[in-house]
Design a protein around this motif. Structure first.
Motif, PDB file in Angstrom:
ATOM      1  N   LEU B 217      -6.065  -4.532  -5.653  1.00 51.96           N
ATOM      2  CA  LEU B 217      -5.010  -3.858  -4.879  1.00 51.96           C
ATOM      3  C   LEU B 217      -5.592  -2.865  -3.862  1.00 51.96           C
ATOM      4  O   LEU B 217      -4.864  -2.101  -3.252  1.00 51.96           O
ATOM      5  CB  LEU B 217      -4.063  -3.100  -5.820  1.00 51.96           C
ATOM      6  N   THR B 218      -6.910  -2.888  -3.723  1.00 50.27           N
ATOM      7  CA  THR B 218      -7.561  -1.950  -2.812  1.00 50.27           C
ATOM      8  C   THR B 218      -7.048  -2.094  -1.373  1.00 50.27           C
ATOM      9  O   THR B 218      -6.837  -3.199  -0.899  1.00 50.27           O
ATOM     10  CB  THR B 218      -9.082  -2.190  -2.877  1.00 50.27           C
ATOM     11  N   VAL B 219      -6.818  -0.951  -0.725  1.00 48.01           N
ATOM     12  CA  VAL B 219      -6.360  -0.983   0.668  1.00 48.01           C
ATOM     13  C   VAL B 219      -7.419  -0.374   1.585  1.00 48.01           C
ATOM     14  O   VAL B 219      -8.297   0.363   1.142  1.00 48.01           O
ATOM     15  CB  VAL B 219      -5.022  -0.214   0.863  1.00 48.01           C
ATOM     16  N   ARG B 220      -7.302  -0.706   2.853  1.00 43.77           N
ATOM     17  CA  ARG B 220      -8.179  -0.116   3.875  1.00 43.77           C
ATOM     18  C   ARG B 220      -7.442   1.046   4.504  1.00 43.77           C
ATOM     19  O   ARG B 220      -6.343   0.865   5.027  1.00 43.77           O
ATOM     20  CB  ARG B 220      -8.513  -1.167   4.935  1.00 43.77           C
ATOM     21  N   HIS B 221      -8.043   2.199   4.428  1.00 46.87           N
ATOM     22  CA  HIS B 221      -7.341   3.427   4.794  1.00 46.87           C
ATOM     23  C   HIS B 221      -8.095   4.138   5.908  1.00 46.87           C
ATOM     24  O   HIS B 221      -9.269   4.441   5.758  1.00 46.87           O
ATOM     25  CB  HIS B 221      -7.246   4.312   3.543  1.00 46.87           C
ATOM     26  N   SER B 222      -7.409   4.377   7.000  1.00 46.12           N
ATOM     27  CA  SER B 222      -8.054   5.018   8.138  1.00 46.12           C
ATOM     28  C   SER B 222      -8.384   6.471   7.828  1.00 46.12           C
ATOM     29  O   SER B 222      -7.541   7.199   7.317  1.00 46.12           O
ATOM     30  CB  SER B 222      -7.133   4.986   9.353  1.00 46.12           C
TER      31      SER B 222
END
Lengths: 316, 313
Positions: B217-222
Motif C-alpha cells: 500500500l506504499t504511496v509516493r509522497h512529494s
C-alpha cells in the motif's frame, strides 16, 4: 491460433535493471490477471541488476508459480528483450515495462486482439496511461514529449494500426514466429545504460510491415505507466534528444545507402544551420529555467546528435 | 445497484497542481469504479482547486467535491469520514500518488486479515521536488513520516510504530466509535500540531483494534519545495514536541501543577546542556548528525513549553 504443445498461449516479458521497487509492483499486477494462470507465464529478464531484483522475483515466485528469472548480462534493452522471446514458451510474447502496471484484464485483452483478426496481426499495441510521480515541471511542454513517441491513442475500439503509428515498448505484444522472422530487436538500438538510443520498436514494426504483416491497437489492454521523477530532468531530455538525432541519422544513412562523402556533406549542412545561430549552441550549456528557452535547446541537441552520427562520432 | 464498498477521501488545501496528480492516481485505480467513490474535501482553498476538480475530473464516475469552510485539518478529516458513504474509508494525502491497486488491496486486506485490524496503511516513499539536501538524514525523515518503511512483508504494528494518514484506511464504524480525530491536534493555520493520526491509533488500540502495515500500500509522497528547508524542520520538530507534551499530559492525567512541574523538569534538562540551545540558534553546517541534534532540541523545547503552558495551541 493454436497454443503450442506446452499449452501456454502467452509469455509476458519484463526487462529490468536495478529497479527492484518498480519491478515488485509490475509483477503484482501480473499476478492478479483475469486470464487463467495456466494460460500464461511471466519471464523477468534481469539486465545486470546489482540491487535486490533477484529477491523481488523470488518473492513473486511464491505467490505466482510461473515466474521465471533469466539473466542477460550484456547491457541493452534490445538484448534483454531478445533474450526474453528466445526463452519464452508462449505463442504470443507481450512486453511490459518494469515501471508499468497492467490492468487486471490486460493479458486476456492482448490475446483477444490477436484472435480478433484473420490473419492475426503480428503486433498488438496496448493503451498506455501515464501516472506522474511528481508534478509536471513548467519546462516540460507537450511538444517536447510528443516527438519521443507518444503512446498510441487511437480511440476506444480494437482497430488495425496504420503506417507511422507505432506500438511503444511499455506495452506491446508480438507473435513469436513474426519476431523470429524479423530477427527480433536490433541490439544497437534501444536504451543501453546512459546511451538513450531509441527506435528499436519502430524499426522492428517497420520490418514486419515490409513483410506484409498487420498490426493492431487494443485499448482494453491498458497499463498505467509510472513517470518517475528521475525522468523529469532536463538533462535526461537533452540526452534523449541527442540520441534521437543519432538514431534518426544512422537510419537514414542505412536506408538511403549514403556514402561516406554524402554523409559528411550532410553533417556540414547541419553544422552550417547551427552556425547561423550560435546562440543556440551557447544556450545548450547555459542553464535556463523558463520553458521557452528549453524548448529551443532540445532541437539543438537533436541536431548535434545528427551531426555526430553523420561524422561517425556517435553510433547507436 | 452494486453497493459502494470503499470511499477514497482526499483532504486538500491550496495544492491544485499536486492534487491533480493524486486524483489521477485514484481515477486510474483497477478496482471497478462502481465499487468505490472518491471524495475531495476542500478546506477553504483559495487557489483553483475547485476548478481543477470539477473541470478535469468532473467526468470521473463517483467523484464528489465537497467544500469545508471550517478551520483545521483534524476537523476536515472528520468531515471526510462523515461524508463517506462506504463501510471502509481510505485517506490519501493531496500530495501523494497511490499505486493502481491501492483500493483493491485495502479491501482485500480488510476482508482477509485475521483478526480484522482497526486500521491499515502502508509505507511512504519520498519524491523530491527539489534536490535532497545533505543535512537531511533518513532518521529525521522517518521521525516525521516523510519516509516510512516498517517492513517488507505485511504485518501488524506494535509499540511505537505508527501508520500515517498519508495513506491509511479505517472501517467507518470504528471512526464513529472512537469519535474520529481529536480537533485539539492537527494542523491549523500556522500551527503545525501533528499526531492526530497517532492519537486515533492509540484510541483504537485501547478499544482493542490493531493496526496493520502492508508494504504494497506504499504511496509516493512529494516532499514539497517549501518543506525542504532547515527552518521548516526545526518548526516541525518544535510542534512534534508540543503534541508529545499534550499527549503525555493526557495519558498521565496530570493536574495543572503536575504539568508545570514536569515541564520545568524537562526544561531544566535542556538548560543543563546549554550547548544544545546554542546549536539550535546557530545555523551550523550541512552535517546531518548535528542537524538532527538541533531538531531534537527544538522537540524538547516544544514539549516543555507545552507542559508549562507556554505553547500556544
Amino acid at each position: 491460433m493454436s497454443p503450442t504443445e506446452t499449452g501456454l498461449e502467452l509469455s509476458v516479458v519484463v526487462c529490468t535493471r536495478n529497479r527492484a521497487s518498480y519491478l515488485a509492483r509490475a509483477l503484482r499486477s501480473l499476478a492478479r490477471q483475469t486470464l487463467a494462470p495456466e494460460r500464461y507465464e511471466v519471464i523477468v529478464v534481469d539486465n545486470g541488476s546489482t540491487d535486490d531484483t533477484a529477491a523481488v522475483v523470488r518473492a513473486a515466485t511464491e505467490s505466482t508459480p510461473d515466474v521465471r528469472y533469466h539473466v542477460e548480462p550484456e547491457v541493452g534493452l534490445s538484448r534483454a528483450r531478445n533474450a526474453g522471446w528466445q526463452v519464452a514458451r508462449g505463442e504470443i510474447i507481450a512486453y511490459l515495462d518494469d515501471d508499468a502496471f497492467a490492468a487486471d484484464g490486460w493479458a486476456a485483452a492482448m490475446l483477444g486482439a490477436f484472435a480478433a483478426f484473420d490473419p492475426p496481426p503480428a503486433c498488438v499495441a496496448g493503451k498506455v496511461v501515464p501516472l506522474w510521480e511528481t508534478v509536471k515541471p513548467l519546462w516540460l511542454e507537450p511538444s517536447l514529449v510528443d516527438p519521443l513517441g507518444r503512446s498510441v491513442d487511437d480511440g476506444d475500439g480494437l482497430t488495425l494500426l496504420t503506417h507511422g503509428t507505432w506500438a511503444i515498448g511499455a506495452n506491446m505484444a508480438f507473435t513469436r514466429p513474426a519476431l523470429a522472422e524479423a530477427g527480433g530487436f536490433r541490439p544497437e538500438f534501444g536504451y543501453r545504460g546512459r546511451k538513450l538510443v531509441p527506435a528499436e520498436e519502430s524499426i522492428l514494426q517497420q520490418e514486419l510491415e515490409d513483410r506484409g504483416y498487420t498490426r493492431a491497437y487494443q485499448p482494453a489492454a491498458a497499463v498505467s505507466h509510472l513517470i518517475g521523477a528521475d525522468r523529469l530532468k532536463r538533462s535526461w531530455f537533452l540526452r534523449r534528444y541527442y540520441w534521437e538525432g543519432v538514431a534518426g541519422a544512422s537510419l537514414s544513412i542505412e536506408r538511403q545507402g549514403l556514402t561516406r562523402s554524402a554523409s559528411i556533406r550532410e553533417a556540414l549542412s547541419q553544422t552550417a544551420w547551427l552556425a547561423r545561430s550560435p546562440g543556440r549552441v551557447v544556450s545548450l550549456v547555459v542553464p535556463a529555467d523558463d520553458p521557452e528557452s528549453f524548448l529551443d535547446r532540445c532541437p539543438t541537441s537533436f541536431r548535434l546528435g545528427r551531426i555526430a552520427a553523420h561524422l561517425g562520432i556517435s553510433r547507436p | 445497484v452494486a453497493e459502494i464498498e470503499i470511499s477514497a477521501v482526499v483532504c486538500t488545501r491550496d495544492r491544485a497542481p499536486y492534487l491533480r496528480r493524486t486524483l489521477a492516481s485514484l481515477a486510474g485505480q483497477i478496482l471497478e469504479p462502481g465499487r468505490r467513490e472518491i471524495v475531495v474535501l476542500d478546506n477553504r482553498s483559495r487557489d483553483d482547486t475547485r476548478a481543477v476538480v470539477q473541470r478535469e475530473f468532473g467526468h470521473v464516475a463517483g467523484l464528489r467535491y465537497v467544500f469545508e469552510p471550517g478551520e483545521g485539518a483534524a476537523a476536515n478529516r472528520n468531515r471526510a469520514w462523515r461524508e463517506a458513504q462506504a463501510e471502509i474509508v481510505a485517506y490519501l494525502d493531496d500530495d501523494a500518488v497511490a499505486e493502481p491497486d491501492w483500493l483493491a488491496l485495502i479491501l482485500e486486506d480488510f476482508a482477509t486479515v485475521e483478526p480484522r485490524p482497526g486500521c491499515l496503511g502502508g509505507g511512504i516513499v519520498p519524491v523530491w521536488e527539489r534536490p535532497r539536501p545533505p543535512w537531511l538524514s533518513d532518521d529525521l525523515l522517518r521521525s516525521i513520516a516523510l519516509l516510512k518503511d516498517h517492513a517488507t512483508e505485511p504485518r501488524s504494528l506494535e509499540g511505537d510504530q505508527w501508520l500515517v494518514l498519508t495513506n491509511m484506511a479505517f472501517p467507518r464504524a470504528l471512526l464513529e466509535e472512537v469519535g474520529g480525530f481529536d480537533t485539539r491536534l492537527g494542523y491549523q493555520g500556522r500551527r503545525l500540531l501533528p499526531m492526530d493520526d497517532n492519537l486515533l491509533q492509540m484510541r483504537l488500540a485501547e478499544a482493542g483494534y490493531g493496526r496493520y502495515y502492508d508494504p504494497r500500500l506504499t504511496v509516493r509522497h512529494s516532499v514539497l519545495p517549501d518543506r525542504i528547508s532547515k527552518r521548516y524542520f526545526l518548526r516541525r520538530f518544535y510542534w512534534e514536541g508540543v503534541a508529545a507534551g499534550l499527549l503525555a499530559a493526557d495519558e498521565h492525567g496530570f493536574s495543572r501543577s503536575e504539568r508545570v512541574r514536569e515541564g520545568l523538569r524537562q526544561g531544566a534538562r535542556i538548560l543543563r546542556e546549554p550547548r544544545g540551545l546554542v546549536e539550535l540558534a546557530r545555523d551550523g553546517d550541512d552535517d546531518p548528525v548535528r542537524f538532527r541534534e538541533r531538531c531534537l532540541t527544538a522537540y524538547r523545547l516544544g514539549r516543555s513549553f507545552q507542559l508549562v503552558g507556554l505553547a500556544r495551541t
